[in-house]
Design an enzyme around this catalytic site. Structure first.
Site, PDB file in Angstrom:
ATOM      1  N   ARG A   1       0.837  -1.205   0.000  1.00  0.00           N
ATOM      2  CA  ARG A   1       0.000   0.000   0.000  1.00  0.00           C
ATOM      3  C   ARG A   1       0.872   1.255   0.000  1.00  0.00           C
ATOM      4  NH1 ARG A   1      -3.427   3.666   3.501  1.00  0.00           N
ATOM      5  NH2 ARG A   1      -1.599   3.907   4.816  1.00  0.00           N
TER       6      ARG A   1
ATOM      7  N   GLY B   1      -9.708  11.913   3.609  1.00  0.00           N
ATOM      8  CA  GLY B   1      -9.463  10.816   4.559  1.00  0.00           C
ATOM      9  C   GLY B   1      -7.989  10.826   4.916  1.00  0.00           C
TER      10      GLY B   1
ATOM     11  N   GLU C   1      -7.287   7.427   0.050  1.00  0.00           N
ATOM     12  CA  GLU C   1      -7.207   6.001   0.343  1.00  0.00           C
ATOM     13  C   GLU C   1      -8.405   5.693   1.234  1.00  0.00           C
ATOM     14  OE1 GLU C   1      -7.571   3.081   1.483  1.00  0.00           O
ATOM     15  OE2 GLU C   1      -5.791   2.755   2.743  1.00  0.00           O
TER      16      GLU C   1
ATOM     17  N   GLU D   1     -16.323   0.857   1.759  1.00  0.00           N
ATOM     18  CA  GLU D   1     -16.099   1.958   2.708  1.00  0.00           C
ATOM     19  C   GLU D   1     -16.752   3.227   2.138  1.00  0.00           C
ATOM     20  OE1 GLU D   1     -11.946   2.225   3.873  1.00  0.00           O
ATOM     21  OE2 GLU D   1     -11.885   0.060   4.210  1.00  0.00           O
TER      22      GLU D   1
HETATM   23  C1  LIG Z   1      -7.795   4.008   5.056  1.00  0.00           C
HETATM   24  S1  LIG Z   1      -7.596   5.404   6.070  1.00  0.00           S
HETATM   25  C2  LIG Z   1      -6.293   6.227   5.222  1.00  0.00           C
HETATM   26  C3  LIG Z   1      -5.559   7.221   6.066  1.00  0.00           C
HETATM   27  C4  LIG Z   1      -4.347   7.851   5.374  1.00  0.00           C
HETATM   28  N1  LIG Z   1      -4.745   8.629   4.229  1.00  0.00           N
HETATM   29  C5  LIG Z   1      -3.359   6.794   4.969  1.00  0.00           C
HETATM   30  O1  LIG Z   1      -3.269   6.521   3.775  1.00  0.00           O
HETATM   31  O2  LIG Z   1      -2.694   6.229   5.852  1.00  0.00           O
HETATM   32  C6  LIG Z   1      -9.036   6.333   5.642  1.00  0.00           C
HETATM   33  C7  LIG Z   1      -9.262   7.569   6.467  1.00  0.00           C
HETATM   34  O3  LIG Z   1     -10.309   8.289   5.858  1.00  0.00           O
HETATM   35  C8  LIG Z   1     -11.230   8.767   6.811  1.00  0.00           C
HETATM   36  N2  LIG Z   1     -12.479   8.924   6.048  1.00  0.00           N
HETATM   37  C9  LIG Z   1     -13.130   7.962   5.353  1.00  0.00           C
HETATM   38  N3  LIG Z   1     -14.157   8.486   4.678  1.00  0.00           N
HETATM   39  C10 LIG Z   1     -14.170   9.818   4.931  1.00  0.00           C
HETATM   40  C11 LIG Z   1     -14.996  10.904   4.516  1.00  0.00           C
HETATM   41  N4  LIG Z   1     -16.033  10.734   3.684  1.00  0.00           N
HETATM   42  N5  LIG Z   1     -14.728  12.136   4.993  1.00  0.00           N
HETATM   43  C12 LIG Z   1     -13.715  12.324   5.863  1.00  0.00           C
HETATM   44  N6  LIG Z   1     -12.892  11.347   6.282  1.00  0.00           N
HETATM   45  C13 LIG Z   1     -13.108  10.095   5.815  1.00  0.00           C
HETATM   46  C14 LIG Z   1     -11.184   7.761   7.944  1.00  0.00           C
HETATM   47  O4  LIG Z   1     -11.529   8.329   9.184  1.00  0.00           O
HETATM   48  C15 LIG Z   1      -9.697   7.355   7.903  1.00  0.00           C
HETATM   49  O5  LIG Z   1      -8.922   8.158   8.748  1.00  0.00           O
END
Ligand SMILES: C[S@@+](CC[C@H](N)C(=O)[O-])C[C@H]1O[C@@H](n2cnc3c(N)ncnc32)[C@H](O)[C@@H]1O
Length: 286
Positions: A31, A53, A119, A128
């Site tokens: 990833r 996110g 992501e 998701e």
């Molecule tokens: C898979 S993690 C990725 C975090 C970081 N970008 C990384 O690659 O390590 C997804 C993140 O997106 C946030 N998230 C998911 N959908 C979202 C949305 N519609 N609006 C705001 N935050 C969101 C979650 O809280 C989480 O912290």
């Protein structure tokens, strides 16, 4: 995760992801390698970027290191958004990193961006809810000639014969709409099929019903369906979750459903429906 082990899908608890789970994602070498390569390939000097996110801020950090003038980092998890702000590798970019708390669907940005990085990919592509989020983000935040990372997401499905997974579900007394596990290719009962290709454009359907037809090996009993995604992050980078590694943060999607084929029959017709982020599978008899 070990082969056939089962657990509650991470996709069912996104809002609660803690630093422990974020660390698993930060240690997922495939990833990390893929997103870093795609970001350095796509983000150009002076670009304005949205990281939808943002989590611990690693992708925002790479965008700034690649030359972005500004990165808006949106997250609906306040704890993790605050954690990102303490990250010294982000802090050093000062006001060029702009954190925004909230669900991307409800926030506004003061300007349009050149690149959207996100992501928010589920292990079954859209579980998701990224299709809804990224369609909205493209429409409201991306410049006409802007670029999305990922630019495209494909979703795959295959019927499998995995009695070990069923045994583990039963002994763990798990009653869930679907499961997270690891299923090897040798369990496939047919060739995998493409369910959807998403490009985060108007014609992408967030909820859908799809009919699929599989030519099956009759000697194997079908216990359920394995699902995964393939993401085109950039012109040169593809990330795929069909095969998982020891440090993978994505495991396979598994929908438990025993299906019987009639005597001598090899064709399995199914209807898969997504409704409000839930999936249902139905065998279609013709
Ligand atoms: C898979 S993690 C990725 C975090 C970081 N970008 C990384 O690659 O390590 C997804 C993140 O997106 C946030 N998230 C998911 N959908 C979202 C949305 N519609 N609006 C705001 N935050 C969101 C979650 O809280 C989480 O912290």
């Amino acid at each position: 995760m070990k082969q056939y082990e089962v657990k509650k899908p991470e996709a069912l608890q996104v809002i609660d992801w803690d630093i422990e789970f974020h660390n698993i994602m930060l240690n997922d070498s495939e990833r990390m390698k893929a997103f870093k390569k795609a970001i350095f390939e796509v983000v150009k000097e002076g670009d304005v970027v949205l990281d939808l996110g943002v989590g611990t801020g690693i992708l925002a950090q790479w965008a700034l290191e690649a030359g972005a003038a500004k990165v808006y980092g949106v997250d609906f998890n306040k704890t993790i958004l605050d954690y990102a702000q303490q990250n010294p590798n982000l802090k050093k970019f000062g006001d060029n990193y702009i954190p925004i708390f909230g669900n991307s669907m409800n926030v506004e940005l003061p300007e349009k961006v050149d690149v959207i990085i996100s992501e928010t990919i589920g292990n079954f592509a859209d579980n998701e809810n990224c299709v809804e989020y990224l369609k909205d983000a493209r429409k409201r935040f991306l410049k006409q000639d802007g670029i999305m990372i990922p630019s495209q997401l494909k979703q795959f499905l295959v019927p499998v014969c995995s009695p070990e997974v069923e045994k583990n579900i039963e002994s763990a007394h798990l009653a869930l709409p679907y499961f997270e596990t690891v299923i090897p290719k040798r369990d496939y009962v047919a060739q995998p099929q493409l369910v959807n290709t998403f490009s985060f454009i108007e014609s992408d359907q967030v909820d859908y019903t799809k009919n699929l037809s599989f030519e099956c090996l009759t000697s194997k009993k079908i216990t359920g369906f394995k699902g995964w995604y393939r993401a085109q992050l950039s012109p040169l980078v593809i990330l795929d979750s069909e095969i998982t590694f020891e440090d993978s943060s994505w495991n396979n999607f598994y929908f438990s459903k025993q299906v019987e084929l009639g005597e001598g029959e090899t064709t399995l017709d199914i209807k898969i429906t997504r409704n409000n982020n839930m999936y249902s599978f139905e065998q279609v008899t013709k």
